[in-house]
Design an enzyme around this catalytic site. Structure first.
Site, mmCIF file in Angstrom:
data_model
loop_
_atom_site.group_PDB
_atom_site.id
_atom_site.type_symbol
_atom_site.label_atom_id
_atom_site.label_comp_id
_atom_site.label_asym_id
_atom_site.label_seq_id
_atom_site.Cartn_x
_atom_site.Cartn_y
_atom_site.Cartn_z
ATOM 1 N N TRP A 37 0.811 -1.228 0.000
ATOM 2 C CA TRP A 37 0.000 0.000 0.000
ATOM 3 C C TRP A 37 0.842 1.275 0.000
ATOM 4 C CZ3 TRP A 37 -5.053 1.929 0.482
ATOM 5 C CH2 TRP A 37 -5.175 3.208 1.057
ATOM 6 N N ASN A 39 0.045 5.630 0.407
ATOM 7 C CA ASN A 39 -0.779 6.837 0.303
ATOM 8 C C ASN A 39 0.127 8.050 0.117
ATOM 9 O OD1 ASN A 39 -1.102 5.860 3.319
ATOM 10 N ND2 ASN A 39 -1.631 7.978 3.522
ATOM 11 N N ASP A 40 0.011 9.091 0.885
ATOM 12 C CA ASP A 40 0.643 10.375 0.555
ATOM 13 C C ASP A 40 2.109 10.298 0.128
ATOM 14 O OD1 ASP A 40 -1.596 10.633 2.145
ATOM 15 O OD2 ASP A 40 -0.648 11.888 3.642
ATOM 16 N N GLN A 56 3.920 7.301 2.193
ATOM 17 C CA GLN A 56 3.236 6.537 3.229
ATOM 18 C C GLN A 56 3.071 5.116 2.697
ATOM 19 O OE1 GLN A 56 1.569 8.027 6.537
ATOM 20 N NE2 GLN A 56 3.655 8.540 5.974
ATOM 21 N N ARG A 169 -0.364 17.135 12.727
ATOM 22 C CA ARG A 169 0.470 16.287 11.856
ATOM 23 C C ARG A 169 0.925 16.955 10.560
ATOM 24 N NH1 ARG A 169 -4.639 14.035 12.033
ATOM 25 N NH2 ARG A 169 -5.891 14.146 10.127
ATOM 26 N N TRP A 310 -9.522 8.936 -0.804
ATOM 27 C CA TRP A 310 -9.834 8.025 0.321
ATOM 28 C C TRP A 310 -11.212 7.399 0.171
ATOM 29 C CZ3 TRP A 310 -6.444 5.964 3.391
ATOM 30 C CH2 TRP A 310 -5.284 6.644 3.741
HETATM 31 C C1 FRU Z 1 -3.490 12.091 4.507
HETATM 32 C C2 FRU Z 1 -3.155 11.444 5.833
HETATM 33 C C3 FRU Z 1 -2.185 12.334 6.601
HETATM 34 C C4 FRU Z 1 -1.501 11.351 7.504
HETATM 35 C C5 FRU Z 1 -1.397 10.131 6.631
HETATM 36 C C6 FRU Z 1 -1.471 8.825 7.357
HETATM 37 O O1 FRU Z 1 -3.871 11.209 3.512
HETATM 38 O O2 FRU Z 1 -4.333 11.198 6.561
HETATM 39 O O3 FRU Z 1 -2.783 13.404 7.282
HETATM 40 O O4 FRU Z 1 -0.266 11.819 7.941
HETATM 41 O O5 FRU Z 1 -2.451 10.221 5.685
HETATM 42 O O6 FRU Z 1 -1.143 7.756 6.529
#
Ligand code: FRU
Length: 498
Positions: A37, A39-40, A56, A169, A310
């Protein structure tokens, strides 16, 4: 260098598992996780002659899990080379939920600094559990990173009154001209919506709170995530990713958006607060969130985002061993008070096999399809001239058999719709989105960057962008045009080969 069991396990897993994915099962030029996986994008930075991109990462499944930082490098922003996993959830501030998003920068002593959010789970005596977020550092050489012994460097003690320690964060750091450091982080304010906090440091290790850079007051969604701040073409720019937005005409869509605020944060603003002038969406498509920008050595501001949403992550290739892509890097400029975005010019060196058609005429009885103009990984520009009676021009791509994706221009409404609902989807999640566009002298210009699993449409030389993922048949590479009413088009297509 010390490497924790968690980090070694992630590194071994990615080495073994990435072999199970054939190159053609991935995008040709969009970065994907080595396995599992993504993400960001995180820590997008220029360090020792290369662009570094972290992300991520959960290497053990194609679903979100305790966050690691994956890592890749590139010399041209198009061709990425993997580096071993950089961070794993192996220290007190991040052990349970992991190393959340953050930024990176080159330090004056030649090392590479990562600043990230540690997310720890706190269990209370009554049995309830809550996530506590702090900002942390790791220092490395471009491959191996060790977490700073003084972590966490920003905690709830550094928050202004009413700031939440649960939602604190995504620090983004940069160095000012005088050598001092700044960082902006997202935080939840007392009214339960987002605010951006500015911190300062003489050395990037010792941080103190400076000011509230911007405050949501419930205007744009609830919590704000992944802030960025920079100067561009005489303006100050804030980028943020709000959660839980309500749709607003064709401007913002429901859920997660990325917003660009143009304004000023000059020395005259003694309170350290940004003066907002315009607020605009950054991408009008379906899949774009959580941006990161970098300043290139030749002075360009380059932006990437997570090419996902998301709310639609359940739309995916069922058996794929990777999930999540980084968008094509975009060059940003400001023109007429508006953020302009175009594909990085480095993409052009991968263009081959140019094919052109001028004055292609389409109408109710006449569509256009030409095998010479097909392409699954391609850079295609359409100049669409709609005649007076024209109600719709539909460009199909990733077309094969009965399946296709589409971009539909409606000249009378001045809208563009992207649509993947006929690409072979079997999940009933959102597959189409419509945005406002403006023709200039009767012409709408669309530059469509096609990869195996995505399209990014740059409208009128970067006035707006629409991004969308799709999982169409790998062989589906047709491009065709049809219309209701009459239109003529100029089409220029290059294949993109890496
Ligand atoms: C954004 C987020 C961030 C966080 C991360 C966690 O997509 O929610 O705010 O740091 O993903 O994976």
């Amino acid at each position: 260098m010390y490497r924790s069991d968690e980090l070694l396990k992630a590194r071994i897993t990615e080495q073994l598992k990435e072999r199970e994915i054939r190159p053609e099962e991935r995008p040709a030029f969009h970065l994907t996780p080595r396995t599992g996986w993504m993400n960001d994008p995180n820590g997008f930075s220029w360090y020792q002659g290369e662009y570094h991109m972290f992300y991520q990462y959960y290497p053990y499944d194609t679903q979100w899990g305790p966050m690691h930082w994956g890592h890749a490098v590139s010399s041209d922003l198009i061709r990425w080379e993997n580096r071993p996993c950089a961070l794993a959830p192996d220290s007190f501030p991040d052990r349970e939920a992991g190393c959340f998003s953050g930024g990176a920068a080159a330090l004056p002593d030649g090392s590479h600094l990562l600043m990230y959010t540690g997310c720890r789970r706190e269990q209370h005596l009554d049995g309830t559990i809550c996530d506590v977020q702090t900002q942390n550092l790791a220092v490395g050489d471009g491959t191996d990173y060790h977490k700073y012994a003084g972590n966490p460097v920003l905690t709830e003690l550094d928050l202004p009154e009413g700031g939440s320690r649960i939602d604190f964060r995504d620090p983004k750091l940069w160095q000012e001209a005088d050598g001092s450091w700044r960082c902006v982080a997202a935080n939840r304010a007392e009214d339960e919506t987002g605010q951006l906090l500015l911190f300062t440091s003489p050395d990037a290790f010792n941080w103190t709170y400076l000011s509230k850079l911007a405050v949501n007051h419930g205007r744009f969604g609830k919590m704000w995530e992944c802030p960025d701040y920079f100067e561009l073409d005489g303006k100050s720019v804030i980028l943020i990713s709000p959660q839980d937005m309500e749709p607003n005409a064709l401007g913002f869509h429901a859920g997660n958006n990325v917003l660009c605020m143009l304004g000023h944060l000059g020395e005259e603003n003694e309170d350290g607060c940004f003066r907002e002038e315009t607020v605009l969406p950054v991408d009008d498509g379906i899949d774009f969130y959580a941006t990161q920008s970098v300043l290139s050595p030749d002075g360009r501001r380059i932006l990437v985002g997570w090419m996902q949403n998301w709310d639609t992550v359940s739309y995916r290739e069922e058996n794929a061993k990777w999930f999540g892509q980084v968008s094509l890097p975009r060059e940003l400029t400001i023109r007429n008070g508006r953020l302009m975005q175009n594909p990085v010019r480095e993409l052009e060196q991968y263009r081959t096999e140019k094919a052109e058609r001028y004055n292609v005429r389409v109408d109710d009885g006449r569509s256009f399809a030409d095998a010479v103009l097909s392409g699954k990984t391609a850079d295609v520009t359409f100049e669409i001239h709609a005649e007076k009676n024209c109600r719709e021009v539909e460009i199909r791509f990733a077309e094969g058999g009965d399946h296709y994706c589409a971009a539909v221009y409606r000249p009378e409404e001045q809208t563009l719709t992207i649509d993947r609902s006929h690409s072979g989807v079997i999940r009933d999640v959102l597959h189409t989105r419509t945005a406002s566009v403006a023709s200039h002298n009767g012409c709408l210009k669309l530059r469509m960057i096609l990869d195996r699993f995505s399209v990014e449409i740059f409208i009128n030389d970067g006035e707006s962008v629409m991004s969308m993922t799709h999982y169409s048949d790998p062989e589906a590479d047709g491009i065709s045009v049809r219309a209701r009413g009459e239109a003529s088009l100029n089409i220029t297509r290059y294949l993109l080969r890496l």
